[in-house]
Design a protein around this motif. Structure first.
Motif, PDB file in Angstrom:
ATOM      1  N   LEU A 121      60.771  19.899  20.714  1.00 18.06           N
ATOM      2  CA  LEU A 121      59.849  20.341  19.669  1.00 18.06           C
ATOM      3  C   LEU A 121      58.775  21.257  20.247  1.00 18.06           C
ATOM      4  N   ARG A 122      58.202  20.853  21.345  1.00 15.60           N
ATOM      5  CA  ARG A 122      57.163  21.671  21.985  1.00 15.60           C
ATOM      6  C   ARG A 122      57.716  23.045  22.371  1.00 15.60           C
ATOM      7  N   LYS A 123      58.925  23.071  22.898  1.00 16.06           N
ATOM      8  CA  LYS A 123      59.568  24.318  23.306  1.00 16.06           C
ATOM      9  C   LYS A 123      59.771  25.234  22.092  1.00 16.06           C
ATOM     10  N   LYS A 124      60.265  24.681  20.983  1.00 21.88           N
ATOM     11  CA  LYS A 124      60.482  25.471  19.765  1.00 21.88           C
ATOM     12  C   LYS A 124      59.155  26.009  19.229  1.00 21.88           C
ATOM     13  N   CYS A 125      58.144  25.186  19.251  1.00 27.04           N
ATOM     14  CA  CYS A 125      56.829  25.605  18.750  1.00 27.04           C
ATOM     15  C   CYS A 125      56.225  26.703  19.619  1.00 27.04           C
ATOM     16  N   MET A 126      56.335  26.547  20.904  1.00 25.99           N
ATOM     17  CA  MET A 126      55.762  27.551  21.802  1.00 25.99           C
ATOM     18  C   MET A 126      56.507  28.881  21.688  1.00 25.99           C
ATOM     19  N   GLN A 127      57.827  28.808  21.507  1.00 25.44           N
ATOM     20  CA  GLN A 127      58.615  30.022  21.320  1.00 25.44           C
ATOM     21  C   GLN A 127      58.192  30.712  20.027  1.00 25.44           C
ATOM     22  N   ARG A 128      58.036  29.952  18.959  1.00 19.90           N
ATOM     23  CA  ARG A 128      57.622  30.532  17.676  1.00 19.90           C
ATOM     24  C   ARG A 128      56.207  31.099  17.771  1.00 19.90           C
ATOM     25  N   SER A 129      55.347  30.434  18.514  1.00 21.83           N
ATOM     26  CA  SER A 129      53.981  30.941  18.720  1.00 21.83           C
ATOM     27  C   SER A 129      54.014  32.319  19.359  1.00 21.83           C
ATOM     28  N   ARG A 130      54.850  32.476  20.385  1.00 23.80           N
ATOM     29  CA  ARG A 130      54.973  33.780  21.055  1.00 23.80           C
ATOM     30  C   ARG A 130      55.479  34.843  20.081  1.00 23.80           C
ATOM     31  N   GLU A 131      56.456  34.473  19.238  1.00 21.59           N
ATOM     32  CA  GLU A 131      56.993  35.416  18.254  1.00 21.59           C
ATOM     33  C   GLU A 131      55.901  35.901  17.303  1.00 21.59           C
ATOM     34  N   LEU A 132      54.952  35.033  16.995  1.00 21.35           N
ATOM     35  CA  LEU A 132      53.870  35.365  16.071  1.00 21.35           C
ATOM     36  C   LEU A 132      52.612  35.862  16.793  1.00 21.35           C
ATOM     37  N   ASN A 133      52.744  36.078  18.108  1.00 23.56           N
ATOM     38  CA  ASN A 133      51.621  36.543  18.938  1.00 23.56           C
ATOM     39  C   ASN A 133      50.427  35.587  18.872  1.00 23.56           C
ATOM     40  N   MET A 134      50.713  34.317  18.906  1.00 21.72           N
ATOM     41  CA  MET A 134      49.665  33.289  18.946  1.00 21.72           C
ATOM     42  C   MET A 134      49.682  32.625  20.310  1.00 21.72           C
ATOM     43  N   VAL A 135      48.526  32.163  20.716  1.00 24.29           N
ATOM     44  CA  VAL A 135      48.408  31.451  21.978  1.00 24.29           C
ATOM     45  C   VAL A 135      48.365  29.955  21.667  1.00 24.29           C
ATOM     46  N   TRP A 136      49.393  29.249  22.105  1.00 23.33           N
ATOM     47  CA  TRP A 136      49.494  27.813  21.864  1.00 23.33           C
ATOM     48  C   TRP A 136      48.325  27.088  22.538  1.00 23.33           C
ATOM     49  N   GLY A 137      47.642  26.257  21.776  1.00 23.63           N
ATOM     50  CA  GLY A 137      46.551  25.457  22.317  1.00 23.63           C
ATOM     51  C   GLY A 137      45.216  26.168  22.383  1.00 23.63           C
ATOM     52  N   SER A 138      45.152  27.367  21.803  1.00 20.57           N
ATOM     53  CA  SER A 138      43.875  28.084  21.827  1.00 20.57           C
ATOM     54  C   SER A 138      42.855  27.393  20.931  1.00 20.57           C
ATOM     55  N   ARG A 139      41.599  27.670  21.180  1.00 21.72           N
ATOM     56  CA  ARG A 139      40.527  27.096  20.364  1.00 21.72           C
ATOM     57  C   ARG A 139      40.344  27.907  19.094  1.00 21.72           C
ATOM     58  N   SER A 140      39.846  27.242  18.094  1.00 20.21           N
ATOM     59  CA  SER A 140      39.576  27.896  16.823  1.00 20.21           C
ATOM     60  C   SER A 140      38.426  28.885  16.971  1.00 20.21           C
ATOM     61  N   ASP A 141      38.580  30.038  16.365  1.00 13.12           N
ATOM     62  CA  ASP A 141      37.514  31.035  16.352  1.00 13.12           C
ATOM     63  C   ASP A 141      36.600  30.716  15.172  1.00 13.12           C
ATOM     64  N   VAL A 142      35.580  29.908  15.408  1.00 10.85           N
ATOM     65  CA  VAL A 142      34.692  29.474  14.333  1.00 10.85           C
ATOM     66  C   VAL A 142      33.812  30.610  13.802  1.00 10.85           C
ATOM     67  N   SER A 143      33.809  31.748  14.481  1.00 14.01           N
ATOM     68  CA  SER A 143      33.037  32.895  13.995  1.00 14.01           C
ATOM     69  C   SER A 143      33.859  33.746  13.016  1.00 14.01           C
ATOM     70  N   ASP A 144      35.147  33.455  12.880  1.00 16.62           N
ATOM     71  CA  ASP A 144      36.029  34.207  11.989  1.00 16.62           C
ATOM     72  C   ASP A 144      35.893  33.661  10.567  1.00 16.62           C
ATOM     73  N   SER A 145      35.042  34.299   9.790  1.00 17.55           N
ATOM     74  CA  SER A 145      34.750  33.848   8.428  1.00 17.55           C
ATOM     75  C   SER A 145      35.999  33.796   7.548  1.00 17.55           C
ATOM     76  N   ALA A 146      36.894  34.755   7.720  1.00 14.83           N
ATOM     77  CA  ALA A 146      38.122  34.785   6.917  1.00 14.83           C
ATOM     78  C   ALA A 146      38.993  33.560   7.196  1.00 14.83           C
ATOM     79  N   LEU A 147      38.974  33.080   8.410  1.00 12.15           N
ATOM     80  CA  LEU A 147      39.738  31.887   8.779  1.00 12.15           C
ATOM     81  C   LEU A 147      39.017  30.616   8.328  1.00 12.15           C
ATOM     82  N   VAL A 148      37.735  30.551   8.587  1.00 12.72           N
ATOM     83  CA  VAL A 148      36.949  29.353   8.299  1.00 12.72           C
ATOM     84  C   VAL A 148      36.808  29.110   6.797  1.00 12.72           C
ATOM     85  N   HIS A 149      36.688  30.178   6.029  1.00 14.46           N
ATOM     86  CA  HIS A 149      36.471  30.057   4.578  1.00 14.46           C
ATOM     87  C   HIS A 149      37.640  30.635   3.788  1.00 14.46           C
ATOM     88  N   ARG A 150      38.819  30.433   4.270  1.00 16.91           N
ATOM     89  CA  ARG A 150      40.000  31.075   3.695  1.00 16.91           C
ATOM     90  C   ARG A 150      40.225  30.725   2.233  1.00 16.91           C
TER      91      ARG A 150
END
Length: 181
Positions: A121-150
């Motif tokens: 499961l972890r392997k599949k998730c990490m592979q999908r994260s790379r496909e979506l250009n996301m960093v697995w385990g990164s911290r939330s960007d609490v300054s990103d208003s669009a994300l915080v108040h979506r």
């Protein structure tokens, strides 16, 4: 073990871009298709966990606490389902109990990582994260208003249309009932 793609997507967003609103949307659609009549479904537990994190990050401590309690109750009721989904049940319940304490003590939001035991499961998730250009385990960007108040930025047209349709159906039903009397 084969995991639903929606579950993998949920985990990717939960641990990648920390888009808890998207986590909720993805898993809610899956739950509606597969287990809608079951309000204590394991999927509801994960949906509520994402909603609790969303509230917590926004500073809605009351909403976060209440929703997280509901999530924890579902996870406590179905240990086998949690384990089948590749999560360490004991570690998850301990983590959520500690999170409830942090919320109760008005501590600041911090991103969490779920205790995934399944290597596959972890392997599949990490592979999908790379496909979506996301960093697995990164911290939330609490300054990103669009994300915080979506929720404030979403298109509610369909929700409003469905609500109006339900009102019309109820009115027709009431009118028909009155005519029969």
């Amino acid at each position: 073990m084969t995991y639903p793609q929606e579950y993998i997507e949920f985990l990717v967003h939960f641990h990648g871009n920390r888009d808890y609103f998207e986590c909720h949307e993805i898993l809610e659609e899956y739950w509606k298709r597969t287990d809608l009549d079951h309000k204590q479904s394991i999927w509801v537990g994960f949906i509520q966990l994402a909603v609790a994190q969303y509230h917590y990050r926004r500073g809605n401590l009351k909403g976060a606490f209440k929703t997280l309690q509901k999530s924890l109750q579902i996870f406590l009721l179905d240990q086998a389902a949690v384990s089948r989904l590749g999560i360490d049940h004991a570690a998850l319940t301990q983590q959520l109990k500690e999170l409830l304490q942090k919320i109760e003590q008005h501590q600041s939001y911090e991103s969490i990582c779920l205790p995934i035991l399944s290597y596959d499961l972890r392997k599949k998730c990490m592979q999908r994260s790379r496909e979506l250009n996301m960093v697995w385990g990164s911290r939330s960007d609490v300054s990103d208003s669009a994300l915080v108040h979506r929720h404030k930025e979403r298109d509610r047209t369909q929700v409003i249309e469905e609500r109006n349709l339900a009102i019309k159906k109820r009115q027709i039903k009431e009118t028909n009932s009155e005519k029969k009397e």
